[in-house]
Design an enzyme around this catalytic site. Structure first.
Site, short mmCIF file in Angstrom:
data_model
loop_
_atom_site.label_atom_id
_atom_site.label_comp_id
_atom_site.label_asym_id
_atom_site.label_seq_id
_atom_site.Cartn_x
_atom_site.Cartn_y
_atom_site.Cartn_z
N ASP A 42 0.74 -1.12 -0.06
CA ASP A 42 -0.06 0.05 -0.06
C ASP A 42 0.91 1.29 -0.08
O ASP A 42 0.34 2.50 -0.04
CB ASP A 42 -0.91 0.06 1.41
CG ASP A 42 -0.54 0.02 2.39
OD1 ASP A 42 0.86 -0.12 2.79
OD2 ASP A 42 -1.13 -0.01 3.61
N GLU A 113 -1.69 -5.36 8.67
CA GLU A 113 -0.97 -4.74 9.58
C GLU A 113 -1.30 -4.90 11.03
O GLU A 113 -2.71 -5.04 11.05
CB GLU A 113 -0.84 -3.23 9.28
CG GLU A 113 0.07 -2.81 8.33
CD GLU A 113 0.43 -1.44 8.10
OE1 GLU A 113 -0.10 -0.49 8.95
OE2 GLU A 113 0.79 -0.89 7.09
N GLU A 181 9.11 -3.98 11.26
CA GLU A 181 9.48 -2.63 10.58
C GLU A 181 9.92 -1.55 11.68
O GLU A 181 9.00 -1.44 12.56
CB GLU A 181 8.42 -1.80 9.55
CG GLU A 181 8.68 -0.76 9.12
CD GLU A 181 7.82 -0.11 7.92
OE1 GLU A 181 7.98 1.06 7.48
OE2 GLU A 181 6.77 -0.75 7.78
#
Length: 277
Positions: A42, A113, A181
């Protein structure tokens, strides 16, 4: 690349290479390089569509991009990001969105996520529908504003005898792999022995099973330097700027197109006449 091969690469300690792609040319570059995993991220919202965040991108946008990437790939496993607002409401919504990514775009897995209760439920529901899921924890761009902005998460290592938040959920078979991340290296190193599934890092240090970078970051197709953990392997934005500027200058100076002297006096071609039978 298949899920059993991915698990085998983790078992053998063979580094996993992952990159994002958003169109046919970037997919062909990933295919040529022989990467293992390709994510239609995305992040296309900022790299391709010109938004300043990932949240505005729509599912229909992602489907168009994923179909283009699918046409350019043969060997890597293709993973499609579920965009913000397309899976959070209910398990039914999450399954429907994941099915569209598989059925209409040719993705072999999806990514969502978050490590909270809702995200875990959605992941399990999608897996229950027969679609592999990749998780994404640490800095989660879709909810970065609510979490205080774009900064590293889990800033302290896990205590030696403590239980890290959501440790058991990270080990759930609902995920084929996890993206870490912007997690500090010390925290990553602490968690890696506890995880049975492959972990792909982006700004999470060298201890992960593999690495992922955004296509436009690693090739320099952007303004500015980007995240500090990115190693830039080219500076294509400057080359594109220079190429288009040179073309514009040639057109304005009437240097392009240049007449071909040897063709100026040549008569037009004589084509055979069509006759009726």
């Amino acid at each position: 690349m298949t899920l059993p091969l991915l698990a085998e690469k983790k078992r053998l300690g063979d580094p996993i290479v992952m990159v994002t792609a958003y169109d046919y040319p970037s997919a062909r570059a990933a295919e040529s390089a022989g990467v293992d995993l390709v994510l239609v991220g995305d992040s296309a919202a900022t790299t391709i569509l010109g938004y300043t965040a990932t949240t505005p991108v729509e599912l229909d946008d992602m489907l168009v991009l994923a179909r283009a990437v699918r046409r350019g790939l043969q060997t890597p496993l293709l993973i499609g990001d579920l965009p913000f607002g397309s899976y959070e409401i209910s398990n039914e919504q999450a399954i429907t969105t994941a099915m569209r990514m598989v059925k209409h775009a040719g993705c072999e897995a999806v990514k969502l996520e978050g490590g909270g209760e809702a995200s875990v439920k959605r992941a399990r529901a999608i897996v229950g529908a027969g679609i592999p899921v990749m998780g994404h924890v640490g800095l989660t761009p879709q909810t970065a504003t609510a979490l205080g902005g774009w900064k590293a998460r889990a800033a302290r290592p896990v205590p030696p005898h403590g239980s890290p938040p959501r440790r058991s959920r990270c080990r759930t078979p609902a995920a084929l792999a996890l993206v870490f991340e912007a997690i500090p290296s010390a925290v990553t190193e602490e968690l890696m022995p506890l995880l049975e599934i492959p972990v792909i890092g982006i700004g999470a240090g060298p201890a992960t099973d593999g690495q992922v970078l955004v296509f436009h970051d690693l090739l320099g197709i952007r303004d500015g330097l980007g995240p500090r953990f990115v190693k830039r392997y080219a500076n294509l934005q400057q080359e594109m700027n220079d190429g288009v500027a040179a073309y514009a200058e040639d057109v304005r100076a009437r240097r392009y197109p240049r007449p071909r002297a040897h063709l100026q006096d040549r008569p037009p071609p004589s084509w055979p006449r069509c006759t009726s039978s």
